[in-house]
Design an enzyme around this catalytic site. Structure first.
Site, PDB file in Angstrom:
ATOM      1  N   LYS A 196       0.835  -1.213   0.000  1.00 30.57           N
ATOM      2  CA  LYS A 196       0.000   0.000   0.000  1.00 30.57           C
ATOM      3  C   LYS A 196       0.868   1.262   0.000  1.00 30.57           C
ATOM      4  CE  LYS A 196      -2.066  -1.110   3.859  1.00 30.57           C
ATOM      5  NZ  LYS A 196      -1.359  -2.366   4.151  1.00 30.57           N
ATOM      6  N   ARG A 229      -9.808   1.010   8.855  1.00 31.04           N
ATOM      7  CA  ARG A 229      -9.256  -0.317   9.047  1.00 31.04           C
ATOM      8  C   ARG A 229     -10.218  -1.227   9.796  1.00 31.04           C
ATOM      9  NH1 ARG A 229      -3.374   0.275   8.687  1.00 31.04           N
ATOM     10  NH2 ARG A 229      -2.406  -1.672   9.247  1.00 31.04           N
ATOM     11  N   ARG A 282      12.042  -5.400   4.415  1.00 31.16           N
ATOM     12  CA  ARG A 282      11.674  -3.987   4.249  1.00 31.16           C
ATOM     13  C   ARG A 282      12.618  -3.081   5.033  1.00 31.16           C
ATOM     14  NH1 ARG A 282       5.835  -1.640   5.331  1.00 31.16           N
ATOM     15  NH2 ARG A 282       5.962  -2.821   7.264  1.00 31.16           N
ATOM     16  N   ARG A 297      11.475  -1.563  10.614  1.00 39.50           N
ATOM     17  CA  ARG A 297      10.364  -1.224  11.511  1.00 39.50           C
ATOM     18  C   ARG A 297      10.250  -2.271  12.612  1.00 39.50           C
ATOM     19  NH1 ARG A 297       5.104   0.296   8.104  1.00 39.50           N
ATOM     20  NH2 ARG A 297       4.139  -1.029   9.683  1.00 39.50           N
ATOM     21  N   ARG A 338      -0.182  -9.355  12.987  1.00 32.56           N
ATOM     22  CA  ARG A 338      -0.808  -8.294  12.169  1.00 32.56           C
ATOM     23  C   ARG A 338      -1.671  -8.906  11.067  1.00 32.56           C
ATOM     24  NH1 ARG A 338       4.329  -5.257  10.411  1.00 32.56           N
ATOM     25  NH2 ARG A 338       2.946  -4.022   9.109  1.00 32.56           N
TER      26      ARG A 338
END
Ligand code: AP5
Length: 211
Positions: free
Chosen positions: A13, A88, A123, A156, A167
């Protein structure tokens, strides 16, 4: 264009929001980025949100709705925006409707769970401007340094594999019902995000009627 990006954690996203923001010249509003900045700055909201973030849980609806109630009525949102990470939950989507936030399109970025853990473990994110990179799929020109602003690239905290699994569970339970919510309103389009980033961007533009 007032656009919502839906999709699992790590579906891309943020990556696609950056490209659409440049193409359409409208801002991306990322609740995740706003919350992480508040945690870093130690604000009252950040202190409330910190534990949820670390556990891979959602921050309470009233906190997030409070943020968006102000943010989406700022001047830079007049010509439209890309919502990355909001709404969300169904209560967030209903609150957005009540606040008069009129969504024009909702793009569901579809990526199977098995791809997600590998993506998130590689990431890196710019500490300053938050641009996302990937060590294999989207490396910066110079290792550890943001192409856009020269900021340091960091991992992160919620990208640890165990937190990513949590998650994903939260996503399927609390966020995925929004696919039906927006399909019923005739706003939903889909793009598959499993291909390389450039192919996904093309699929996104096609789904949104931009090509
Ligand atoms: P948030 O920051 O919104 O995280 P997320 O939704 O979990 O999504 P991510 O940012 O992890 O992934 P992404 O889909 O943007 O993927 P990206 O482009 O980076 O939220 C974090 C937390 O904040 C939540 O857990 C919650 O606690 C809280 N929160 C936020 N909003 C909230 C709300 N509304 N209500 C309550 N709580 C809220 O890509 C991932 C990686 O893959 C990158 O390395 C990228 O380079 C790479 N990549 C991208 N596309 C491709 C591709 N096509 N092929 C290969 N690699 C790719």
């Amino acid at each position: 264009m007032r656009l919502v990006l839906l999709g699992a954690p790590g579906s891309g996203k943020g990556t696609q929001a950056d490209k659409l923001s440049e193409l359409l010249n409208i801002p991306t509003i990322s609740t995740g980025a706003i919350i992480r900045a508040a945690v870093k700055d130690g604000t009252e909201m950040g202190l409330k949100a910190e534990g949820y973030l670390a556990e891979g849980a959602l921050v309470p609806d009233d906190v997030v709705i409070g943020i968006m109630k102000e943010r989406l009525f700022e001047d830079d949102c007049k010509e439209g925006y890309i919502l990355d990470g909001f709404p969300r939950t169904i209560p967030q989507a209903e609150a957005a409707e009540k606040l008069g936030i009129e969504i024009e399109k909702v793009l569901d970025l579809v990526v199977p769970d098995e791809k997600i853990v590998a993506r998130l473990s590689g990431r890196r994110e710019c500490k300053v401007c938050r641009t996302p990179y990937h060590v294999d799929f989207n490396p910066p020109k110079e290792e550890g340094v943001c192409d856009k602003c020269g900021g340091e690239l960091i991992c992160r905290a919620d990208d640890e594999p165990e937190t990513v699994q949590k998650r994903l569970t939260v996503y399927h339970k609390q966020t995925e019902p929004l696919v039906n919510f927006y399909e019923e309103r005739g706003l939903l389009v889909r793009a598959y995000g499993c291909e390389e980033i450039a192919d996904t961007s093309r699929a996104v533009r096609e789904a949104l009627g931009l090509e």
